[in-house]
Design a protein around this motif. Structure first.
Motif, short mmCIF file in Angstrom:
data_model
loop_
_atom_site.label_atom_id
_atom_site.label_comp_id
_atom_site.label_asym_id
_atom_site.label_seq_id
_atom_site.Cartn_x
_atom_site.Cartn_y
_atom_site.Cartn_z
N UNK A 1 0.85 -1.17 0.00
CA UNK A 1 0.00 0.00 0.00
C UNK A 1 0.90 1.24 0.00
N UNK A 2 0.69 2.18 -0.93
CA UNK A 2 1.55 3.37 -0.99
C UNK A 2 1.32 4.29 0.20
N UNK A 3 2.38 4.96 0.59
CA UNK A 3 2.30 5.95 1.66
C UNK A 3 2.36 7.34 1.05
N UNK A 4 1.61 8.25 1.63
CA UNK A 4 1.64 9.66 1.24
C UNK A 4 1.87 10.47 2.50
N UNK A 5 2.69 11.46 2.41
CA UNK A 5 2.95 12.34 3.55
C UNK A 5 2.24 13.65 3.33
N UNK A 6 1.46 14.08 4.31
CA UNK A 6 0.84 15.38 4.23
C UNK A 6 1.35 16.21 5.41
N UNK A 7 1.49 17.48 5.19
CA UNK A 7 1.95 18.38 6.23
C UNK A 7 0.76 19.17 6.75
N UNK A 8 0.60 19.18 8.04
CA UNK A 8 -0.53 19.82 8.69
C UNK A 8 -0.02 20.99 9.52
N UNK A 9 -0.62 22.15 9.33
CA UNK A 9 -0.22 23.29 10.14
C UNK A 9 -0.63 23.05 11.59
N UNK A 10 0.08 23.66 12.48
CA UNK A 10 -0.21 23.48 13.90
C UNK A 10 -1.64 23.90 14.23
N UNK A 11 -2.12 24.93 13.56
CA UNK A 11 -3.47 25.41 13.80
C UNK A 11 -4.54 24.41 13.36
N UNK A 25 -10.08 6.14 14.82
CA UNK A 25 -8.63 6.04 14.85
C UNK A 25 -7.99 5.94 13.48
N UNK A 26 -8.79 5.88 12.42
CA UNK A 26 -8.26 5.72 11.08
C UNK A 26 -8.33 7.04 10.32
N UNK A 27 -7.31 7.86 10.48
CA UNK A 27 -7.28 9.17 9.83
C UNK A 27 -7.28 9.04 8.31
N UNK A 28 -6.61 8.04 7.79
CA UNK A 28 -6.58 7.83 6.35
C UNK A 28 -7.99 7.66 5.78
N UNK A 29 -8.82 6.92 6.49
CA UNK A 29 -10.21 6.72 6.06
C UNK A 29 -10.98 8.03 6.07
N UNK A 30 -10.78 8.84 7.11
CA UNK A 30 -11.47 10.13 7.20
C UNK A 30 -11.06 11.05 6.06
N UNK A 31 -9.77 11.07 5.74
CA UNK A 31 -9.27 11.93 4.66
C UNK A 31 -9.83 11.45 3.32
N UNK A 32 -9.84 10.14 3.09
CA UNK A 32 -10.36 9.61 1.83
C UNK A 32 -11.84 9.95 1.66
#
Length: 69
Positions: A1-11, A25-32
């Motif tokens: 499964x490929x990995x992707x890195x996203x950068x999140x601002x502190x805010x 607990x599955x942030x990847x699912x929420x983003x998709x």
């Protein structure tokens, strides 16, 4: 499964943490899910659809959102 890195601002970190909690607990699912909704809405706009929000029920009621012409 490929990995992707996203950068999140502190805010925005609390938003991402809450999304992860809501997704069990599955942030990847929420983003998709969010990206699917975003793509659907944006493609609809390009086809001439608008996002429509109406209040349903007595007094303030609840908001119902849909796309239409």
């Amino acid at each position: 499964m490929p990995n992707k890195t996203i950068y999140v601002s502190e805010g925005d970190l609390p938003l991402f943490q809450r999304a992860q909690e809501l997704a069990g607990g599955n942030l990847s699912s929420a983003i998709a899910r969010a990206l699917r909704r975003y793509v659907d809405i944006e493609e609809g706009k390009r086809e001439g659809f608008d996002e429509i929000i109406v209040r349903v029920g007595p007094k303030a009621g609840r908001k119902v959102r849909f796309s239409g012409l």
